[in-house]
Design an enzyme around this catalytic site. Sequence first.
Site, PDB file in Angstrom:
ATOM      1  NE  ARG A   1      -0.351   1.661   3.707  1.00 37.58           N
ATOM      2  CZ  ARG A   1       1.021   2.043   3.599  1.00 37.58           C
ATOM      3  NH1 ARG A   1       1.657   1.763   3.201  1.00 37.58           N
ATOM      4  NH2 ARG A   1       0.450   3.160   3.436  1.00 37.58           N
ATOM      5  N   GLY A   2       0.404   2.335  -0.132  1.00 34.22           N
ATOM      6  CA  GLY A   2       0.879   3.162  -0.161  1.00 34.22           C
ATOM      7  C   GLY A   2       1.471   3.806  -1.793  1.00 34.22           C
ATOM      8  CB  ALA A   3       0.625   6.724  -3.710  1.00 31.94           C
TER       9      ALA A   3
ATOM     10  NE  ARG B   1      -6.138   0.793  -2.225  1.00 32.21           N
ATOM     11  CZ  ARG B   1      -5.676   1.295  -1.175  1.00 32.21           C
ATOM     12  NH1 ARG B   1      -4.485   1.831  -0.863  1.00 32.21           N
ATOM     13  NH2 ARG B   1      -6.281   2.376  -0.058  1.00 32.21           N
TER      14      ARG B   1
ATOM     15  CG  ASP C   1      -2.748   8.471  -1.528  1.00 31.11           C
ATOM     16  OD1 ASP C   1      -2.776   8.383  -0.547  1.00 31.11           O
ATOM     17  OD2 ASP C   1      -2.894   6.817  -2.093  1.00 31.11           O
TER      18      ASP C   1
ATOM     19  CG  ASN D   1      -2.105  11.467   2.315  1.00 28.77           C
ATOM     20  OD1 ASN D   1      -1.797  10.824   1.372  1.00 28.77           O
ATOM     21  ND2 ASN D   1      -2.262  11.838   3.483  1.00 28.77           N
ATOM     22  CE  LYS D   2      -5.044   5.876   4.034  1.00 25.51           C
ATOM     23  NZ  LYS D   2      -6.449   4.913   3.486  1.00 25.51           N
TER      24      LYS D   2
HETATM   25  O1  MRU Z   1      -4.923   3.511   1.759  1.00 29.28           O
HETATM   26  P1  MRU Z   1      -3.467   3.475   2.285  1.00 29.28           P
HETATM   27  O2  MRU Z   1      -2.525   2.834   3.634  1.00 29.28           O
HETATM   28  O3  MRU Z   1      -2.586   2.981   0.206  1.00 29.28           O
HETATM   29  O4  MRU Z   1      -3.275   5.373   1.374  1.00 29.28           O
HETATM   30  C1  MRU Z   1      -1.201   5.541   1.699  1.00 29.28           C
HETATM   31  C2  MRU Z   1      -1.800   6.997   2.205  1.00 29.28           C
HETATM   32  O5  MRU Z   1      -2.496   7.842   1.655  1.00 29.28           O
HETATM   33  C3  MRU Z   1      -0.207   7.936   1.808  1.00 29.28           C
HETATM   34  O6  MRU Z   1      -0.221   9.011   2.572  1.00 29.28           O
HETATM   35  C4  MRU Z   1       0.128   8.187   0.116  1.00 29.28           C
HETATM   36  O7  MRU Z   1      -0.048   6.742  -0.879  1.00 29.28           O
HETATM   37  C5  MRU Z   1       1.160   8.256   0.186  1.00 29.28           C
HETATM   38  S1  MRU Z   1       2.869   6.962   0.487  1.00 29.28           S
HETATM   39  C6  MRU Z   1       3.940   8.010   0.272  1.00 29.28           C
END
Ligand code: MRU
Length: 347
Positions: free
Chosen positions: A47-49, A89, A237, A247-248
């Site tokens: 996970r994470g962009a 996603r 994201d 973002n989250k």
């Molecule tokens: O749902 P996730 O855990 O994939 O969400 C991740 C985030 O919101 C991060 O802040 C974002 O992807 C940046 S990661 C460098």
Amino acid sequence: MPIVSTLRWENQTLVLLDQTKLPAEEVYLVCCDYRTVADAIRRLVVRGAPAIGVAAAFGVVLGAVEAVRQRLDPPSALERVFSVLAGTRPTAVNLFWALDRMRKVAEAQQGETSERLVAALEAEALRLYQEDIEANRRLSEHGAALLADGMTVLTICNAGALATVAHGTALGVIRAAVRTGKRIRVVACETRPLLQGARLTTWELMKEGIPATLITDNMAGYVMQQGRVQAVLTGADRIAANGDVVNKIGTYTLAVLAQAHGIPFYVAAPRSTMDLTLADGQSIPIEERTADEITTFGGRRVAPNGVQVYNPAFDLTPARLVTAIVTEAGLLRPEQGRFKLREEGAV
Ligand code: MRU
């Protein structure tokens, strides 16, 4: 040596650190086909962009290998692979950006042998992998200038090594500042409902001895009111051309709170997170996840059966609340509440 191995390409398989199991267990999922990669992205094993984008690129390689092995027509077999991976996603643009890069390579190989196709796709995925390391390293160095010795920085979710191939974005900036001798402390919001802050960010920081204090999401305002944090720093994201940031979920709340308390709100993200096809963030798709992520906690039900639930995984922070965006090209600041990412050579 990286402190964590989020994803690696080994013997034509993609090996993912299973982030759903952290911090209790450090186990790896070996993906031998693209469906397993797609499922891992959907389930947040990876996970994470940036990490999602790179994982999907290796998913395409696995799809091509399978098509060749089964003697399928590569272009039509790959169409299916692209569509399954793109459907995992919707929010992080890195996924679509990486798939586009892979698609261009596949198209350029039309008419070539299947061995050449697979080799070209593998080389491109490895390039994406290396580029992510390099971009995060560079943006971290630029961002470190924003953090002064003795600062406490509040962050949400996990924008660290676990969310990228290595280093991280927001946590990369913190790491880079610490490496230059600055004493930086981190306040990590737990990040309901899936607890990326509690489970992943604190785990990652503690491994390196960077002081981290965990709070629940609803404590952020009080912590700012008490003067306990001097900056908010998050990942992203997807960022639109005017600097609107998705973002989250919970990031927007932090940006509003930061403004109310006169605290700078910084976003760290590589170019692969910027979507310049969008003038602003209004049309960025926000993923909605299943109700059980909220109605259960630690495997136990915490809400009545049949309760209505709204579970958006991300939110939109308008550019006017963002003090600066940290990219590998440098620090970008808004003019009259808008960033000009197209013009500023950020991408
Ligand atoms: O749902 P996730 O855990 O994939 O969400 C991740 C985030 O919101 C991060 O802040 C974002 O992807 C940046 S990661 C460098």
